[in-house]
Design a protein around this motif. Structure first.
Motif, PDB file in Angstrom:
ATOM      1  N   ILE A  81      -8.762   2.727  -1.244  1.00 34.90           N
ATOM      2  CA  ILE A  81      -8.553   1.523  -0.586  1.00 34.90           C
ATOM      3  C   ILE A  81      -8.692   0.141  -1.127  1.00 34.90           C
ATOM      4  O   ILE A  81      -8.041  -0.630  -0.849  1.00 34.90           O
ATOM      5  N   TYR A  82      -9.546   0.182  -2.335  1.00 40.32           N
ATOM      6  CA  TYR A  82      -9.246  -0.975  -3.264  1.00 40.32           C
ATOM      7  C   TYR A  82      -8.087  -1.199  -3.840  1.00 40.32           C
ATOM      8  O   TYR A  82      -7.403  -2.462  -3.801  1.00 40.32           O
TER       9      TYR A  82
ATOM     10  N   ASP B  74      -2.163  -8.951   9.642  1.00 45.11           N
ATOM     11  CA  ASP B  74      -3.286  -7.706   9.182  1.00 45.11           C
ATOM     12  C   ASP B  74      -2.718  -6.533   9.936  1.00 45.11           C
ATOM     13  O   ASP B  74      -2.987  -5.434   9.647  1.00 45.11           O
TER      14      ASP B  74
ATOM     15  N   ILE C 222     -12.385  -4.984   4.035  1.00 45.53           N
ATOM     16  CA  ILE C 222     -11.799  -3.564   3.191  1.00 45.53           C
ATOM     17  C   ILE C 222     -12.117  -3.470   2.105  1.00 45.53           C
ATOM     18  O   ILE C 222     -13.156  -2.550   1.555  1.00 45.53           O
TER      19      ILE C 222
ATOM     20  N   ALA D 209      -5.737  -2.717  -0.875  1.00 47.92           N
ATOM     21  CA  ALA D 209      -5.972  -3.965  -0.478  1.00 47.92           C
ATOM     22  C   ALA D 209      -6.226  -5.379  -1.381  1.00 47.92           C
ATOM     23  O   ALA D 209      -5.921  -6.368  -1.083  1.00 47.92           O
TER      24      ALA D 209
ATOM     25  N   PHE E 274      -2.027   3.188   4.824  1.00 49.77           N
ATOM     26  CA  PHE E 274      -2.967   1.884   4.698  1.00 49.77           C
ATOM     27  C   PHE E 274      -2.801   0.964   5.677  1.00 49.77           C
ATOM     28  O   PHE E 274      -3.577   0.652   6.728  1.00 49.77           O
ATOM     29  N   ASN E 275      -1.541   0.630   5.925  1.00 46.90           N
ATOM     30  CA  ASN E 275      -1.227  -0.819   6.714  1.00 46.90           C
ATOM     31  C   ASN E 275      -1.240  -0.140   8.258  1.00 46.90           C
ATOM     32  O   ASN E 275      -1.559  -1.178   9.171  1.00 46.90           O
TER      33      ASN E 275
ATOM     34  N   ASP F  32      -2.986  -7.807  -1.498  1.00 44.74           N
ATOM     35  CA  ASP F  32      -2.739  -8.499  -0.279  1.00 44.74           C
ATOM     36  C   ASP F  32      -3.986  -9.506  -0.318  1.00 44.74           C
ATOM     37  O   ASP F  32      -3.757 -10.571   0.005  1.00 44.74           O
ATOM     38  N   TYR F  33      -5.152  -9.216  -0.629  1.00 44.78           N
ATOM     39  CA  TYR F  33      -6.486 -10.221  -1.005  1.00 44.78           C
ATOM     40  C   TYR F  33      -6.178 -11.555  -1.850  1.00 44.78           C
ATOM     41  O   TYR F  33      -6.270 -12.379  -1.543  1.00 44.78           O
TER      42      TYR F  33
ATOM     43  N   ARG G 253      -8.592  -8.092   4.806  1.00 46.38           N
ATOM     44  CA  ARG G 253      -8.628  -7.523   3.606  1.00 46.38           C
ATOM     45  C   ARG G 253     -10.193  -7.732   2.600  1.00 46.38           C
ATOM     46  O   ARG G 253     -10.482  -7.022   1.991  1.00 46.38           O
TER      47      ARG G 253
ATOM     48  N   ALA H 176       0.872  -1.238  -0.050  1.00 47.07           N
ATOM     49  CA  ALA H 176      -0.018   0.007   0.046  1.00 47.07           C
ATOM     50  C   ALA H 176       0.947   1.322  -0.005  1.00 47.07           C
ATOM     51  O   ALA H 176       0.600   2.396  -0.822  1.00 47.07           O
TER      52      ALA H 176
END
Length: 417
Positions: free
Chosen positions: A322-323, A417, A285, A326, A273-274, A329-330, A282, A138
């Motif tokens: 935020i998309y 996370d 989010i 994230a 973000f983190n 990671d997702y 994630r 991020a």
């Protein structure tokens, strides 16, 4: 986890992201400036962008599938080849002064080759994570956005002071910087990662073919379909922002201020973000971001003044920002490592696919319908987009899934996370 090691990998990957998004700025966002100076019409420009993006999506997915299936081929070794081809395409573009078949083909190839570089960058990010060298993606993506804003402003000044011939020269210089940054990350990958909580136990089994991957990850495919629809709406607005701004009484200067405002909202969210979302999974989010896209699309459609348009874009923080932070990671959480290149490439391809669809559909609608109608249709499309995306979100990571049978790869992953 060594703090020095983590920071070193993050800083080097931040340089990679900075290089890519500066390159993207020239290739896509200054395409109209360059091509129109050669005598191309808006319709011809749209066709070139669409064809280049389509080829880029196909090339990116094809490369990802090849890497996942090959035990010897790695993303970090493919990127220098991509950048070398990109440089070879840019060299003749420097001498182009008028519209021609050669210029058309070269620019389509330029888009097609430069876009998949980020697919490979995302795979390298995953490889760094699995080698034990954590990357704050991020933060790196935020640096990429910051570099994009700086490049956009500087290029505007340079082009005004010289000519559009400076654009392919600047693109070539940035390509060289990209190569240097990627070489630094390649050397980082060769370092032995420290001991960590991520333990990978693998057998010598290659990743799935693309067809088998899609069949095996049905829920992920729902996320991809939903994302395609959400980014149609996102790009129907952002790619034709000048139309929207003029509709509420603004002009080109207003659009410049609006773009700067949007970037100012995105960058701190990505950089922090983190820290902000350290303990939030994630998928949660992403669920918020999918709803954010819906609310933003309707807010933009119903904005009837410059002030309300600026207010509507405050939702950029809980949608695109935020998309973008994230999603990598997702995908890393829900897709096994041996299929990670395909997973990351497909996720990135959907954002490009949304841009292609909006170039054709929304572009035509702006010519034949009112701005409000075009934006309202785009907003309505976000509703099934969000539904599909939310339905496809997985609450389990590979670590929590049932163990695979004999001969298949097993992952014990502790998600931080």
């Amino acid at each position: 986890m060594s703090t020095e090691n983590t920071h070193g990998a993050t800083l080097k990957f931040s340089a990679v992201q900075a290089g890519y998004w500066m390159s993207f700025c020239i290739c896509i966002n200054y395409a109209a400036v360059f091509l129109q100076s050669l005598g191309y019409s808006n319709a011809q420009l749209g066709t070139i962008l669409a064809l280049g993006n389509i080829l880029g999506v196909l090339l990116g997915i094809g490369l990802a599938a090849w890497i996942d299936r090959s035990p010897r081929l790695r993303a970090d070794s493919v990127i220098p080849i991509q950048l070398a081809v990109q440089a070879a395409i840019l060299l003749p573009l420097i001498g182009m002064r008028s519209r021609s078949t050669a210029a058309t083909v070269l620019y389509i190839l330029y888009i097609a080759v430069s876009s998949p570089v980020n697919n490979m960058n995302l795979k390298v990010c995953v490889d760094l994570e699995y080698s034990g060298q954590n990357v704050n993606y991020a933060f790196s993506r935020g640096i990429g956005s910051f570099a994009y804003v700086i490049a956009s402003m500087l290029l505007g000044v340079i082009v005004n002071a010289t000519s559009t011939a400076a654009l392919p020269i600047a693109a070539l210089l940035i390509t060289i910087l990209q190569l240097a940054a990627n070489r630094a990350v390649q050397r980082q990958l060769q370092k032995e990662g420290p001991k960590q909580d991520i333990i990978i136990r693998t057998a010598s089994v290659p990743g799935l073919s693309l067809g088998k991957f899609l069949k095996a990850h049905g829920k992920f495919c729902l996320v991809l379909l939903g994302t395609l629809l959400l980014f149609y709406s996102h790009n129907a607005y952002s790619n034709f922002m000048i139309n929207v701004v003029r509709n509420v009484g603004g002009n080109t200067a207003t659009m410049g201020y609006l773009n700067a405002f949007i970037a100012a909202l995105e960058i701190p969210v990505m950089l922090l973000f983190n820290r902000i979302f350290r303990r939030i999974r994630r998928w949660k989010i992403l669920l918020v971001s999918f709803l954010g896209f819906v609310f933003k699309a309707f807010a933009v459609a119903y904005a009837n003044s410059i002030g309300t348009l600026f207010l509507a874009n405050l939702l950029q923080m809980v949608s695109f920002a935020i998309y973008s932070a994230a999603i990598v990671d997702y995908v890393n959480e829900v897709i096994p490592y041996e299929d990670s290149a395909k997973g990351q490439s497909l996720a990135f391809a959907m954002t490009t696919g949304g841009s292609v669809l909006s170039s054709f559909i929304a572009g035509s609608m702006y010519d034949h319908c009112t701005v409000f109608t075009t934006l309202l249709v785009a907003a309505l499309i976000t509703v099934p987009g969000a539904v599909f995306s939310i339905m496809g979100l997985e609450r389990k990571t590979p670590a929590e899934a049932e163990p695979c049978g004999s001969g298949e790869k097993i992952y014990d992953v502790k998600i931080e996370d």
